[in-house]
Design a protein around this motif. Sequence first.
Motif: not given
Length: 442
Positions: A253-262
């Motif tokens: 999950a830590t790979l995702f940004n604030g917009k829930n995207g890579l």
Amino acid sequence: MLKGIIMWILNKVFKVPTETKQKEVEDNQRYAFEYERIDNINFNAIFSNKLANYVISDSNMNIEGENPRTELLNKTGQSMWKKAKKIVSMGFGYGGLVLIPYVKGNKLFYNLISQSRFTIDSTEGDLITGATVLAEKKEITTDLGKVKTYIRWTNYRLENGRCVIEQKFTDETGSEVPTPSFWQNILLKQTIDGVDRALFGYIKSPINNRKTNDKYGVPITYGCEATINEIKETMKQLLEEFRLKRPFVGVDATLFNGKNGLPTDGLYKSFDFGDQGEKNFEVFDPAFRSYTERLQELYKRLEDEIGTSRGIISDVQTSNATATEIKRAMYDTFNIVDDMRSNVEKGLEDFFYACNVLANAYNLSPMGDYELSFDWSYSLIEDSQESFNQIRMGVQDGVLKKVEERQFLRPDETLEESQKAIDEIEATNPTVDDVLGTRGEE
């Protein structure tokens, strides 16, 4: 719809007895429905098309005779032969196909009718002497936007050596209606003298229907429903196997940004799971199960049930086989092909008999004798070079004509076209005998 009114038409509209049973009407309707389906893989159509290619490819039909009648029949015959593969395929698929000639504008035409639209009312030996055909169906939209259905029925029957051809018109319920305007030019009742059979040809599938009564044919896949269902089920399982083995990407999950995207720049920060009890993905990639092998076994079983050799739909191993061994392995398929060719000959013999009778009745051309012949290819089980050498020897020994040799090389030509080409070649390349005028002398 049709299976419910055909017997009504016979009993109440034409008022003729029939040898056809209601069960046969229903079976023929079911065969037609299954053959015409395009919403799923259709093994009936696959086998029918493949075998039709074997029956017709590199073969030819000739109508011989030096008279205007032969020319007339040849026009219809050559037009039909261009559709021979389709005709044979439909014969295999429907169980039987009816070829009905008719005259319009002093010309011969024909219709192709499946046996699902055809009842055999009376027979005499191998000849059909009475039949009823759903000849044509039209749907007309009225001024009020309603669609009205009109059906034209044709009844053939022999009465004291005369063929009576009668037309009736009904709606989709089987209720008789007055002659529609678009069929006003059709002769309602016609009597033709001096005939011994109904005026059409019937090409029947050679597959054994496993009954003593075989007036109707059955489709190429008759009796194979259980195996076909197994094949379709295995295909579904194979498709599911492919779907289950589709790849996916699992990331922390830590790979995702604030917009829930890579991140889109392709730079990813490394991380470790540590010992906080976080779950990691485990790769589950079992070996692909042997559904393809199962399919091949079912394909072979289906070929055995139908009676064909290997290779119609199954894979065959021919890497170490000689050309002769490969051709010998096709013998079972050739037997079905040869049986169908016999039925084609019988059906076309009756068809051209009917054409000849109609030509006399309508005075389409002067009367004249004709001879129907077929030049079937045996390339399925014979080596083409060996066959050609045999024909060449036959020409040299004087037991075969040059035109037969040319037709082996050019099966697309008619007998007349081949003979014309030979005459032109001999005219431009005279032999010593031609120059000396000694041709034919001992």
